[in-house]
Design a protein around this motif. Structure first.
Motif, PDB file in Angstrom:
ATOM      1  N   TYR A   6       0.864  -1.197   0.000  1.00  0.00           N
ATOM      2  CA  TYR A   6       0.000   0.000   0.000  1.00  0.00           C
ATOM      3  C   TYR A   6       0.896   1.240   0.000  1.00  0.00           C
ATOM      4  O   TYR A   6       1.960   1.234   0.628  1.00  0.00           O
ATOM      5  N   ASN A  59      -4.891  11.631  -9.854  1.00  0.00           N
ATOM      6  CA  ASN A  59      -4.553  10.205  -9.679  1.00  0.00           C
ATOM      7  C   ASN A  59      -4.737   9.668  -8.276  1.00  0.00           C
ATOM      8  O   ASN A  59      -4.748   8.449  -8.093  1.00  0.00           O
ATOM      9  N   VAL A  60      -4.832  10.542  -7.295  1.00  0.00           N
ATOM     10  CA  VAL A  60      -4.908  10.030  -5.914  1.00  0.00           C
ATOM     11  C   VAL A  60      -6.253  10.395  -5.280  1.00  0.00           C
ATOM     12  O   VAL A  60      -7.061   9.519  -4.966  1.00  0.00           O
ATOM     13  N   ASN A  61      -6.493  11.681  -5.064  1.00  0.00           N
ATOM     14  CA  ASN A  61      -7.742  12.079  -4.411  1.00  0.00           C
ATOM     15  C   ASN A  61      -8.263  13.367  -5.036  1.00  0.00           C
ATOM     16  O   ASN A  61      -7.677  14.431  -4.825  1.00  0.00           O
ATOM     17  N   THR A  70      -3.244   4.131  -2.038  1.00  0.00           N
ATOM     18  CA  THR A  70      -3.346   3.415  -3.313  1.00  0.00           C
ATOM     19  C   THR A  70      -2.734   2.032  -3.101  1.00  0.00           C
ATOM     20  O   THR A  70      -1.900   1.850  -2.196  1.00  0.00           O
ATOM     21  N   LEU A  74      -6.473  -2.521  -4.558  1.00  0.00           N
ATOM     22  CA  LEU A  74      -7.688  -1.689  -4.591  1.00  0.00           C
ATOM     23  C   LEU A  74      -8.056  -1.382  -6.038  1.00  0.00           C
ATOM     24  O   LEU A  74      -7.178  -1.150  -6.862  1.00  0.00           O
ATOM     25  N   GLU A  75      -9.357  -1.354  -6.321  1.00  0.00           N
ATOM     26  CA  GLU A  75      -9.790  -0.997  -7.681  1.00  0.00           C
ATOM     27  C   GLU A  75      -9.405   0.434  -8.019  1.00  0.00           C
ATOM     28  O   GLU A  75      -9.068   0.770  -9.137  1.00  0.00           O
ATOM     29  N   LYS A  76      -9.546   1.297  -7.020  1.00  0.00           N
ATOM     30  CA  LYS A  76      -9.156   2.698  -7.216  1.00  0.00           C
ATOM     31  C   LYS A  76      -8.625   3.244  -5.891  1.00  0.00           C
ATOM     32  O   LYS A  76      -8.848   2.628  -4.836  1.00  0.00           O
ATOM     33  N   PRO A  77      -7.942   4.388  -5.927  1.00  0.00           N
ATOM     34  CA  PRO A  77      -7.431   4.947  -4.678  1.00  0.00           C
ATOM     35  C   PRO A  77      -8.574   5.166  -3.685  1.00  0.00           C
ATOM     36  O   PRO A  77      -9.736   5.341  -4.085  1.00  0.00           O
ATOM     37  N   MET A  78      -8.213   5.151  -2.425  1.00  0.00           N
ATOM     38  CA  MET A  78      -9.238   5.358  -1.396  1.00  0.00           C
ATOM     39  C   MET A  78      -8.819   6.549  -0.541  1.00  0.00           C
ATOM     40  O   MET A  78      -7.639   6.670  -0.178  1.00  0.00           O
TER      41      MET A  78
END
Ligand SMILES: N[C@@H](CCC(=O)N[C@@H](CS)C(=O)NCC(=O)O)C(=O)O
Length: 260
Positions: A6, A59-61, A70, A74-78
């Motif tokens: 992570y 790309n992140v949030n 990330t 994970l399917e996408k960043p959280m």
């Protein structure tokens, strides 16, 4: 088995980042023996303001906030310390021991419903820093060489705060009102703490609720609101802050860029 990697985006002066990082430090063994590994990436949210960078927003949030994670898992960043905590709680049972999930969730929600932004910045000299972030977004938007996607992301981040009256929202009166809310909350906490050793709900190990609470109490101390933390809660906070897990997260930092 190779640990699941992570990346944790965090800031050294972000309360929610400390909530998450302390949660990770106390996570204990995983449910199924699968380990995880972390690479921390520091985001300077108040001076360089890398949360406003094109990379971070696209790309992140998109909210331009930390913490965020990330991972190939994970399917996408959280984003959001509470959502991320809940994600890890499904893997690490010490974060929400069986039978205590409802109490822990209730405490976490109460913590996250507190006006901790006002409590952190209210009537405080951090206000210019927040105003500076708004100005930085406006400055970036004034440029004509940014991509349409970046422009849209900046506009979306600016919109909720564009008309904020900082002096009222973070003013002295708002600070006092927020302190009253905090005092009520601390009464609630007091009833759920053991009288000596131990953690919330008399658990033998810290749970996710302790992780978020201890970070909040540390922030209140660091912004000069430590006098509100009394008696048993103060002893509890001091015990937690003496733990190697807390110290492994804090190093030599405090939770804020403000000098309380
Ligand atoms: N609800 C979110 C709040 C995240 C948040 O407000 N992050 C702040 C730091 S504590 C931030 O990134 N501020 C920078 C900005 O908004 O530009 C969470 O719990 O993670």
């Amino acid at each position: 088995m190779t640990p699941t990697p992570y990346t944790v985006y965090y800031a050294i002066d972000s309360l929610c980042s400390y909530m998450l990082r302390y949660t990770l430090a106390i996570r204990g063994p995983s449910k199924d023996g699968r380990e995880i590994s972390f690479e921390g990436k520091v985001v300077d949210i108040h001076y360089e303001r890398t949360q406003l960078s094109e990379f971070f927003l696209l790309n992140v949030n998109p909210k331009g906030q930390v913490p965020a994670i990330t991972s190939p898992a994970l399917e996408k960043p959280m984003a959001d310390s509470l959502d991320i905590t809940n994600h890890f709680a499904t893997m690490f049972p010490n974060l929400k021991p069986a039978g205590y999930e409802v109490q822990i969730d209730e405490m976490l929600l109460k913590i996250h419903n507190l006006p901790y932004g006002v409590l952190s910045f209210g009537g405080h000299r951090a206000q210019p820093i927040l105003k500076g972030t708004m100005q930085a977004m406006k400055d970036k938007l004034a440029r004509d060489d940014i991509s349409p996607a970046y422009r849209k992301a900046l506009e979306a981040k600016l919109a909720p705060v564009a008309n904020l009256d900082f002096d009222t929202v973070f003013g002295l009166e708002a600070g006092k009102q927020a302190e009253r809310v905090l005092e009520e909350f601390l009464k609630h906490v007091d009833q759920r703490l053991p009288s000596s050793e131990g953690w919330l709900f008399d658990l033998p190990r810290p749970s996710a609720a302790d992780a978020h609470l201890v970070a909040l109490l540390a922030r209140m101390h660091d912004v000069g609101r430590g006098a509100l933390i009394k008696g048993n809660i103060r002893l509890y906070a001091d015990r937690a802050k003496g733990s190697h897990e807390w110290q492994s997260v804090m190093g030599t930092y405090t939770t804020t860029m403000c000098e309380g």
